[in-house]
Write an enzyme that holds these catalytic residues in place. Structure first.
Site, mmCIF file in Angstrom:
data_model
loop_
_atom_site.group_PDB
_atom_site.id
_atom_site.type_symbol
_atom_site.label_atom_id
_atom_site.label_comp_id
_atom_site.label_asym_id
_atom_site.label_seq_id
_atom_site.Cartn_x
_atom_site.Cartn_y
_atom_site.Cartn_z
ATOM 1 N N GLN A 1 0.857 -1.191 0.000
ATOM 2 C CA GLN A 1 0.000 0.000 0.000
ATOM 3 C C GLN A 1 0.889 1.235 0.000
ATOM 4 O O GLN A 1 1.658 1.453 0.944
ATOM 5 C CB GLN A 1 -0.911 -0.026 1.231
ATOM 6 C CG GLN A 1 -1.930 1.096 1.277
ATOM 7 C CD GLN A 1 -2.735 1.058 2.567
ATOM 8 O OE1 GLN A 1 -2.184 0.900 3.653
ATOM 9 N NE2 GLN A 1 -4.046 1.201 2.457
ATOM 10 N N SER B 1 1.137 6.524 2.633
ATOM 11 C CA SER B 1 1.807 7.472 3.521
ATOM 12 C C SER B 1 3.056 8.088 2.889
ATOM 13 O O SER B 1 3.763 7.434 2.115
ATOM 14 C CB SER B 1 2.203 6.781 4.830
ATOM 15 O OG SER B 1 1.063 6.366 5.549
ATOM 16 N N SER C 1 4.399 -1.282 3.803
ATOM 17 C CA SER C 1 4.574 -2.654 4.265
ATOM 18 C C SER C 1 4.856 -3.593 3.101
ATOM 19 O O SER C 1 4.147 -3.582 2.095
ATOM 20 C CB SER C 1 3.321 -3.131 5.010
ATOM 21 O OG SER C 1 3.043 -2.294 6.107
ATOM 22 N N GLU D 1 -9.419 -1.784 5.878
ATOM 23 C CA GLU D 1 -8.310 -1.976 6.805
ATOM 24 C C GLU D 1 -8.831 -1.980 8.247
ATOM 25 O O GLU D 1 -8.374 -2.761 9.076
ATOM 26 C CB GLU D 1 -7.274 -0.864 6.606
ATOM 27 C CG GLU D 1 -5.968 -1.083 7.347
ATOM 28 C CD GLU D 1 -4.933 -0.034 7.001
ATOM 29 O OE1 GLU D 1 -3.738 -0.323 7.142
ATOM 30 O OE2 GLU D 1 -5.324 1.079 6.585
ATOM 31 N N GLU E 1 -3.515 10.167 17.896
ATOM 32 C CA GLU E 1 -3.898 11.580 17.946
ATOM 33 C C GLU E 1 -4.894 11.916 16.844
ATOM 34 O O GLU E 1 -5.883 12.637 17.063
ATOM 35 C CB GLU E 1 -2.645 12.464 17.813
ATOM 36 C CG GLU E 1 -1.732 12.461 19.028
ATOM 37 C CD GLU E 1 -0.883 11.200 19.122
ATOM 38 O OE1 GLU E 1 -0.260 10.981 20.172
ATOM 39 O OE2 GLU E 1 -0.839 10.421 18.137
#
Length: 378
Positions: free
Chosen positions: A126, A129, A161, A242, A363
Protein backbone atom coordinates in the site's frame (compact mmCIF):
# COMPACT_ATOMS: atom_id res chain seq x y z
CA UNK A 1 -14.53 -26.70 4.99
CA UNK A 2 -18.32 -26.79 5.11
CA UNK A 3 -20.53 -23.87 6.16
CA UNK A 4 -21.75 -24.83 9.62
CA UNK A 5 -24.23 -22.65 11.49
CA UNK A 6 -23.34 -23.96 14.94
CA UNK A 7 -20.42 -21.79 16.01
CA UNK A 8 -18.78 -24.39 18.23
CA UNK A 9 -19.02 -27.07 15.55
CA UNK A 10 -17.49 -24.60 13.10
CA UNK A 11 -14.68 -23.82 15.52
CA UNK A 12 -13.99 -27.52 16.11
CA UNK A 13 -13.77 -28.17 12.38
CA UNK A 14 -11.35 -25.31 11.76
CA UNK A 15 -9.24 -26.20 14.79
CA UNK A 16 -8.93 -29.81 13.65
CA UNK A 17 -7.98 -28.70 10.14
CA UNK A 18 -5.25 -26.35 11.37
CA UNK A 19 -3.85 -28.87 13.84
CA UNK A 20 -3.50 -31.49 11.10
CA UNK A 21 -2.46 -29.16 8.30
CA UNK A 22 0.87 -29.58 6.55
CA UNK A 23 2.86 -26.52 7.57
CA UNK A 24 5.86 -25.50 5.45
CA UNK A 25 9.29 -25.24 7.04
CA UNK A 26 9.96 -21.77 8.42
CA UNK A 27 6.32 -20.78 8.77
CA UNK A 28 5.53 -18.49 11.72
CA UNK A 29 2.67 -16.21 12.63
CA UNK A 30 4.28 -13.04 11.27
CA UNK A 31 1.04 -11.06 11.47
CA UNK A 32 -0.44 -9.00 8.63
CA UNK A 33 2.89 -8.32 6.92
CA UNK A 34 5.55 -10.87 5.91
CA UNK A 35 9.24 -10.04 5.99
CA UNK A 36 11.29 -10.96 2.92
CA UNK A 37 12.22 -14.26 4.61
CA UNK A 38 8.56 -15.00 5.40
CA UNK A 39 7.34 -14.75 1.81
CA UNK A 40 8.44 -18.27 0.76
CA UNK A 41 6.81 -20.26 3.59
CA UNK A 42 3.96 -17.74 3.74
CA UNK A 43 3.15 -18.24 0.06
CA UNK A 44 3.27 -22.05 0.40
CA UNK A 45 0.91 -21.85 3.40
CA UNK A 46 -1.42 -19.48 1.54
CA UNK A 47 -1.63 -21.88 -1.41
CA UNK A 48 -2.44 -24.73 0.98
CA UNK A 49 -5.27 -22.67 2.46
CA UNK A 50 -6.48 -21.76 -1.04
CA UNK A 51 -6.70 -25.45 -1.95
CA UNK A 52 -9.12 -25.84 0.97
CA UNK A 53 -11.16 -22.68 0.21
CA UNK A 54 -9.85 -20.85 3.26
CA UNK A 55 -8.60 -17.62 1.67
CA UNK A 56 -10.53 -14.53 0.55
CA UNK A 57 -13.37 -15.55 2.85
CA UNK A 58 -15.02 -12.12 2.59
CA UNK A 59 -14.79 -11.92 -1.22
CA UNK A 60 -17.91 -12.56 -3.35
CA UNK A 61 -18.29 -16.15 -4.54
CA UNK A 62 -17.98 -15.10 -8.20
CA UNK A 63 -14.38 -14.03 -7.55
CA UNK A 64 -13.36 -17.16 -5.66
CA UNK A 65 -14.42 -16.04 -2.20
CA UNK A 66 -17.06 -17.40 0.15
CA UNK A 67 -19.02 -14.25 1.01
CA UNK A 68 -18.40 -15.48 4.54
CA UNK A 69 -20.33 -14.37 7.59
CA UNK A 70 -18.68 -12.34 10.32
CA UNK A 71 -18.80 -15.42 12.54
CA UNK A 72 -16.84 -17.54 10.09
CA UNK A 73 -14.21 -14.84 9.54
CA UNK A 74 -13.84 -14.28 13.27
CA UNK A 75 -13.59 -17.96 14.16
CA UNK A 76 -11.01 -18.59 11.44
CA UNK A 77 -8.92 -15.64 12.68
CA UNK A 78 -9.24 -16.87 16.27
CA UNK A 79 -8.09 -20.37 15.42
CA UNK A 80 -5.19 -19.21 13.23
CA UNK A 81 -3.93 -17.11 16.14
CA UNK A 82 -4.32 -20.09 18.46
CA UNK A 83 -2.46 -22.35 16.01
CA UNK A 84 0.31 -19.78 15.52
CA UNK A 85 -0.15 -19.45 11.74
CA UNK A 86 -0.95 -16.47 9.48
CA UNK A 87 -4.41 -16.17 7.94
CA UNK A 88 -2.98 -15.36 4.52
CA UNK A 89 0.22 -14.33 2.77
CA UNK A 90 -0.30 -10.63 3.50
CA UNK A 91 -3.01 -8.16 4.36
CA UNK A 92 -2.65 -5.69 1.47
CA UNK A 93 -3.43 -7.97 -1.47
CA UNK A 94 -6.50 -9.77 -0.12
CA UNK A 95 -7.94 -7.32 2.38
CA UNK A 96 -7.18 -4.02 0.61
CA UNK A 97 -6.30 -4.33 -3.10
CA UNK A 98 -8.76 -7.13 -3.80
CA UNK A 99 -11.90 -5.37 -2.52
CA UNK A 100 -10.84 -2.15 -4.27
CA UNK A 101 -10.44 -3.93 -7.60
CA UNK A 102 -13.73 -5.80 -7.13
CA UNK A 103 -15.56 -2.51 -6.50
CA UNK A 104 -13.77 -0.06 -8.82
CA UNK A 105 -11.65 -2.13 -11.23
CA UNK A 106 -12.34 -2.79 -14.88
CA UNK A 107 -13.12 -6.29 -16.09
CA UNK A 108 -9.59 -6.48 -17.50
CA UNK A 109 -8.05 -5.47 -14.17
CA UNK A 110 -10.12 -8.03 -12.30
CA UNK A 111 -9.15 -10.75 -14.74
CA UNK A 112 -5.46 -9.89 -14.49
CA UNK A 113 -5.00 -9.35 -10.76
CA UNK A 114 -7.66 -11.08 -8.64
CA UNK A 115 -6.86 -14.74 -9.23
CA UNK A 116 -3.08 -14.34 -8.57
CA UNK A 117 -4.03 -12.55 -5.34
CA UNK A 118 -6.38 -15.37 -4.34
CA UNK A 119 -3.72 -17.99 -5.01
CA UNK A 120 -1.00 -16.11 -3.15
CA UNK A 121 1.16 -15.60 -6.23
CA UNK A 122 1.53 -11.84 -5.79
CA UNK A 123 2.49 -9.73 -2.78
CA UNK A 124 1.03 -6.19 -2.84
CA UNK A 125 2.03 -3.08 -0.94
CA UNK A 126 0.00 0.00 0.00
CA UNK A 127 1.64 3.23 -1.21
CA UNK A 128 -0.27 5.87 0.75
CA UNK A 129 1.81 7.47 3.52
CA UNK A 130 4.48 10.06 2.78
CA UNK A 131 7.13 11.81 4.92
CA UNK A 132 4.90 14.89 5.08
CA UNK A 133 1.53 13.15 4.83
CA UNK A 134 1.19 10.16 7.09
CA UNK A 135 -2.20 10.16 8.74
CA UNK A 136 -3.27 13.19 6.65
CA UNK A 137 -3.76 11.59 3.24
CA UNK A 138 -5.26 14.77 1.82
CA UNK A 139 -1.72 16.16 2.00
CA UNK A 140 -0.27 13.61 -0.46
CA UNK A 141 2.31 15.25 -2.77
CA UNK A 142 3.46 12.38 -4.98
CA UNK A 143 2.37 13.50 -8.45
CA UNK A 144 1.00 11.57 -11.41
CA UNK A 145 0.96 13.77 -14.51
CA UNK A 146 -1.05 12.83 -17.59
CA UNK A 147 0.98 12.05 -20.70
CA UNK A 148 0.05 11.00 -24.23
CA UNK A 149 0.48 7.32 -23.37
CA UNK A 150 -0.50 7.24 -19.70
CA UNK A 151 0.92 8.79 -16.52
CA UNK A 152 4.31 9.97 -15.22
CA UNK A 153 4.84 9.53 -11.46
CA UNK A 154 7.33 11.38 -9.25
CA UNK A 155 7.50 11.43 -5.46
CA UNK A 156 8.17 9.42 -2.33
CA UNK A 157 6.24 7.09 -0.03
CA UNK A 158 7.21 5.70 3.38
CA UNK A 159 6.09 3.02 5.87
CA UNK A 160 5.08 0.86 2.90
CA UNK A 161 4.57 -2.65 4.26
CA UNK A 162 6.24 -5.48 2.29
CA UNK A 163 7.26 -3.13 -0.54
CA UNK A 164 10.63 -4.88 -0.80
CA UNK A 165 8.94 -8.18 -1.73
CA UNK A 166 5.85 -6.84 -3.50
CA UNK A 167 5.06 -7.31 -7.18
CA UNK A 168 2.46 -4.53 -7.26
CA UNK A 169 1.65 -1.41 -5.31
CA UNK A 170 -1.64 0.39 -4.66
CA UNK A 171 -0.59 4.01 -5.21
CA UNK A 172 -2.45 7.13 -4.09
CA UNK A 173 -1.08 10.08 -6.08
CA UNK A 174 -1.98 13.69 -6.80
CA UNK A 175 -3.40 14.35 -10.27
CA UNK A 176 -4.89 17.78 -9.59
CA UNK A 177 -4.60 20.78 -7.23
CA UNK A 178 -7.79 20.12 -5.25
CA UNK A 179 -7.17 18.66 -1.78
CA UNK A 180 -9.45 15.62 -2.08
CA UNK A 181 -10.72 15.66 -5.67
CA UNK A 182 -7.15 15.98 -6.94
CA UNK A 183 -6.20 12.45 -5.88
CA UNK A 184 -6.25 9.27 -8.00
CA UNK A 185 -5.48 5.59 -7.42
CA UNK A 186 -3.07 3.55 -9.53
CA UNK A 187 -1.58 0.07 -9.82
CA UNK A 188 2.22 0.25 -9.91
CA UNK A 189 4.45 -2.66 -10.96
CA UNK A 190 7.17 -2.52 -8.30
CA UNK A 191 9.82 -3.58 -10.82
CA UNK A 192 9.03 -0.62 -13.11
CA UNK A 193 11.93 1.60 -14.16
CA UNK A 194 12.34 4.48 -11.73
CA UNK A 195 10.93 2.67 -8.67
CA UNK A 196 13.45 2.37 -5.80
CA UNK A 197 12.68 0.53 -2.55
CA UNK A 198 14.74 0.98 0.62
CA UNK A 199 13.88 -1.28 3.60
CA UNK A 200 13.70 0.31 7.05
CA UNK A 201 15.14 -1.61 10.00
CA UNK A 202 12.78 -1.63 12.99
CA UNK A 203 13.56 -1.65 16.68
CA UNK A 204 12.93 -5.41 16.80
CA UNK A 205 15.45 -6.03 14.01
CA UNK A 206 12.88 -6.86 11.32
CA UNK A 207 12.31 -4.91 8.09
CA UNK A 208 8.60 -4.96 7.32
CA UNK A 209 8.39 -1.32 6.27
CA UNK A 210 10.09 0.56 3.45
CA UNK A 211 10.74 3.87 1.76
CA UNK A 212 9.69 3.94 -1.89
CA UNK A 213 10.92 6.52 -4.41
CA UNK A 214 9.36 7.28 -7.82
CA UNK A 215 11.66 8.94 -10.36
CA UNK A 216 9.83 9.54 -13.64
CA UNK A 217 7.95 6.22 -13.43
CA UNK A 218 5.86 5.62 -16.54
CA UNK A 219 2.43 4.00 -16.11
CA UNK A 220 0.00 3.05 -18.84
CA UNK A 221 -3.59 4.29 -18.90
CA UNK A 222 -4.87 0.94 -17.62
CA UNK A 223 -2.93 1.45 -14.39
CA UNK A 224 -5.62 3.90 -13.21
CA UNK A 225 -8.26 2.41 -10.90
CA UNK A 226 -11.68 3.97 -11.35
CA UNK A 227 -11.58 7.52 -12.67
CA UNK A 228 -9.07 10.33 -12.28
CA UNK A 229 -9.98 12.30 -9.17
CA UNK A 230 -11.69 9.32 -7.54
CA UNK A 231 -8.66 8.43 -5.42
CA UNK A 232 -9.98 9.82 -2.16
CA UNK A 233 -13.20 7.82 -2.42
CA UNK A 234 -11.24 4.65 -3.20
CA UNK A 235 -8.79 5.36 -0.37
CA UNK A 236 -11.66 5.63 2.10
CA UNK A 237 -12.97 2.24 0.99
CA UNK A 238 -9.45 0.84 1.40
CA UNK A 239 -9.04 2.31 4.87
CA UNK A 240 -12.53 1.16 5.80
CA UNK A 241 -11.55 -2.38 4.84
CA UNK A 242 -8.31 -1.98 6.80
CA UNK A 243 -10.38 -1.07 9.87
CA UNK A 244 -12.54 -4.15 9.30
CA UNK A 245 -9.47 -6.35 9.73
CA UNK A 246 -8.54 -4.83 13.08
CA UNK A 247 -10.74 -7.14 15.09
CA UNK A 248 -9.34 -10.24 13.45
CA UNK A 249 -5.77 -9.01 13.92
CA UNK A 250 -6.48 -8.27 17.58
CA UNK A 251 -7.21 -11.91 18.36
CA UNK A 252 -3.46 -12.55 18.42
CA UNK A 253 -3.41 -10.45 21.59
CA UNK A 254 -5.24 -13.22 23.42
CA UNK A 255 -2.43 -15.64 22.57
CA UNK A 256 0.14 -13.11 23.78
CA UNK A 257 -1.88 -12.57 26.96
CA UNK A 258 -1.77 -16.32 27.65
CA UNK A 259 2.01 -16.32 27.15
CA UNK A 260 2.39 -13.42 29.59
CA UNK A 261 0.27 -15.15 32.20
CA UNK A 262 2.39 -18.28 31.92
CA UNK A 263 5.63 -16.27 32.08
CA UNK A 264 4.39 -14.54 35.23
CA UNK A 265 3.53 -17.89 36.82
CA UNK A 266 6.92 -19.33 35.88
CA UNK A 267 8.63 -16.38 37.56
CA UNK A 268 6.32 -16.40 40.63
CA UNK A 269 5.23 -12.84 39.87
CA UNK A 270 1.48 -13.33 39.55
CA UNK A 271 0.58 -11.43 42.71
CA UNK A 272 -2.82 -9.68 43.24
CA UNK A 273 -1.59 -6.41 41.71
CA UNK A 274 -0.31 -7.98 38.50
CA UNK A 275 -3.36 -10.26 38.35
CA UNK A 276 -5.68 -7.25 38.41
CA UNK A 277 -3.72 -5.56 35.62
CA UNK A 278 -3.82 -8.70 33.49
CA UNK A 279 -7.55 -9.10 34.08
CA UNK A 280 -8.21 -5.51 33.00
CA UNK A 281 -6.31 -6.11 29.77
CA UNK A 282 -8.21 -9.34 29.16
CA UNK A 283 -11.50 -7.45 29.60
CA UNK A 284 -10.39 -4.69 27.21
CA UNK A 285 -9.53 -7.26 24.54
CA UNK A 286 -13.00 -8.79 24.75
CA UNK A 287 -14.59 -5.33 24.53
CA UNK A 288 -12.55 -4.71 21.39
CA UNK A 289 -13.73 -7.98 19.92
CA UNK A 290 -17.39 -7.25 20.57
CA UNK A 291 -17.02 -3.68 19.22
CA UNK A 292 -15.50 -5.10 16.02
CA UNK A 293 -18.35 -7.55 15.60
CA UNK A 294 -20.99 -4.85 16.07
CA UNK A 295 -19.27 -2.50 13.65
CA UNK A 296 -18.78 -5.03 10.89
CA UNK A 297 -22.35 -6.29 11.19
CA UNK A 298 -23.60 -2.72 10.75
CA UNK A 299 -21.82 -2.68 7.38
CA UNK A 300 -20.92 1.04 7.42
CA UNK A 301 -17.15 1.32 6.92
CA UNK A 302 -17.42 5.06 7.54
CA UNK A 303 -18.86 4.50 11.00
CA UNK A 304 -17.17 6.23 13.92
CA UNK A 305 -17.02 2.81 15.56
CA UNK A 306 -13.98 2.05 13.41
CA UNK A 307 -12.10 5.08 14.70
CA UNK A 308 -12.97 3.98 18.24
CA UNK A 309 -11.82 0.48 17.36
CA UNK A 310 -8.54 1.63 15.79
CA UNK A 311 -7.77 3.88 18.76
CA UNK A 312 -8.55 1.34 21.46
CA UNK A 313 -6.91 -1.58 19.64
CA UNK A 314 -3.69 0.42 19.33
CA UNK A 315 -3.77 1.57 22.95
CA UNK A 316 -4.53 -1.94 24.24
CA UNK A 317 -1.82 -3.52 22.10
CA UNK A 318 0.69 -1.01 23.46
CA UNK A 319 -0.44 -1.60 27.04
CA UNK A 320 -0.05 -5.34 26.54
CA UNK A 321 3.47 -4.82 25.24
CA UNK A 322 4.32 -2.58 28.19
CA UNK A 323 3.11 -5.31 30.52
CA UNK A 324 6.04 -7.44 29.33
CA UNK A 325 8.44 -5.32 31.36
CA UNK A 326 6.55 -6.13 34.57
CA UNK A 327 6.35 -9.83 33.72
CA UNK A 328 9.92 -10.32 32.50
CA UNK A 329 11.98 -8.07 34.74
CA UNK A 330 15.63 -8.19 33.57
CA UNK A 331 14.70 -10.84 30.98
CA UNK A 332 13.23 -7.94 29.00
CA UNK A 333 16.81 -7.28 27.84
CA UNK A 334 17.12 -10.48 25.80
CA UNK A 335 17.40 -10.45 22.01
CA UNK A 336 13.84 -10.62 20.52
CA UNK A 337 15.20 -12.86 17.79
CA UNK A 338 16.53 -15.67 19.99
CA UNK A 339 14.67 -18.86 20.91
CA UNK A 340 14.07 -18.16 24.59
CA UNK A 341 10.57 -18.15 26.07
CA UNK A 342 10.96 -14.44 26.77
CA UNK A 343 11.68 -13.49 23.14
CA UNK A 344 8.02 -13.25 21.94
CA UNK A 345 7.18 -11.00 24.88
CA UNK A 346 10.22 -8.80 24.27
CA UNK A 347 9.21 -8.54 20.62
CA UNK A 348 5.70 -7.46 21.68
CA UNK A 349 7.20 -4.88 24.03
CA UNK A 350 9.34 -3.37 21.27
CA UNK A 351 6.69 -3.22 18.55
CA UNK A 352 3.86 -2.15 20.88
CA UNK A 353 4.80 1.51 20.59
CA UNK A 354 4.38 1.41 16.82
CA UNK A 355 0.73 0.36 17.14
CA UNK A 356 -0.34 3.88 18.10
CA UNK A 357 1.36 5.28 14.96
CA UNK A 358 0.80 2.85 12.08
CA UNK A 359 -2.51 2.87 10.20
CA UNK A 360 -3.36 6.33 11.55
CA UNK A 361 -1.99 7.78 14.79
CA UNK A 362 -3.97 7.78 18.01
CA UNK A 363 -3.90 11.58 17.95
CA UNK A 364 -5.57 11.61 14.52
CA UNK A 365 -8.21 9.11 15.67
CA UNK A 366 -9.00 11.32 18.69
CA UNK A 367 -9.33 14.34 16.39
CA UNK A 368 -11.74 12.42 14.15
CA UNK A 369 -13.88 11.39 17.12
CA UNK A 370 -13.76 14.85 18.70
CA UNK A 371 -14.56 16.84 15.57
CA UNK A 372 -16.79 14.51 13.52
CA UNK A 373 -18.62 12.63 16.25
CA UNK A 374 -18.70 14.93 19.28
CA UNK A 375 -18.77 18.17 17.29
CA UNK A 376 -15.87 19.73 19.16
CA UNK A 377 -13.96 22.66 17.60
CA UNK A 378 -10.68 21.96 15.83
Amino acid sequence: MSDIEDIEALRAEIRSFLENAEKPTGLRNYGPTPTDADVGPGRAWHKYLAEHDLVCLHWPVEYGGRDASVALQAVFADECARAGVPRQLGITAIDLAGPVLITFGTDAQKAQYLEPIRLGDDVWTQLFSEPGAGSDLAGVRTKAEKTAGGWLVNGQKVWSSAANSARYGLLLARTGPESHRGLSMFIVPMDAAGVTVRPLTQLDGESKFNEVFFDAVELTDDALIGEAGQGWTIAMVTLGRERLTLGSQAVSMFKLHEQMMQAARDRNLLDPVLSRSMTKLWSRMWLLRFTWQRAIEAGDTGSSAFSVLKLMTSETDRALGDMATEVLGTDACVDPGDDSDAAPLVHAMLVGRAQTILGGTSEIQRNILGERVLGLPK
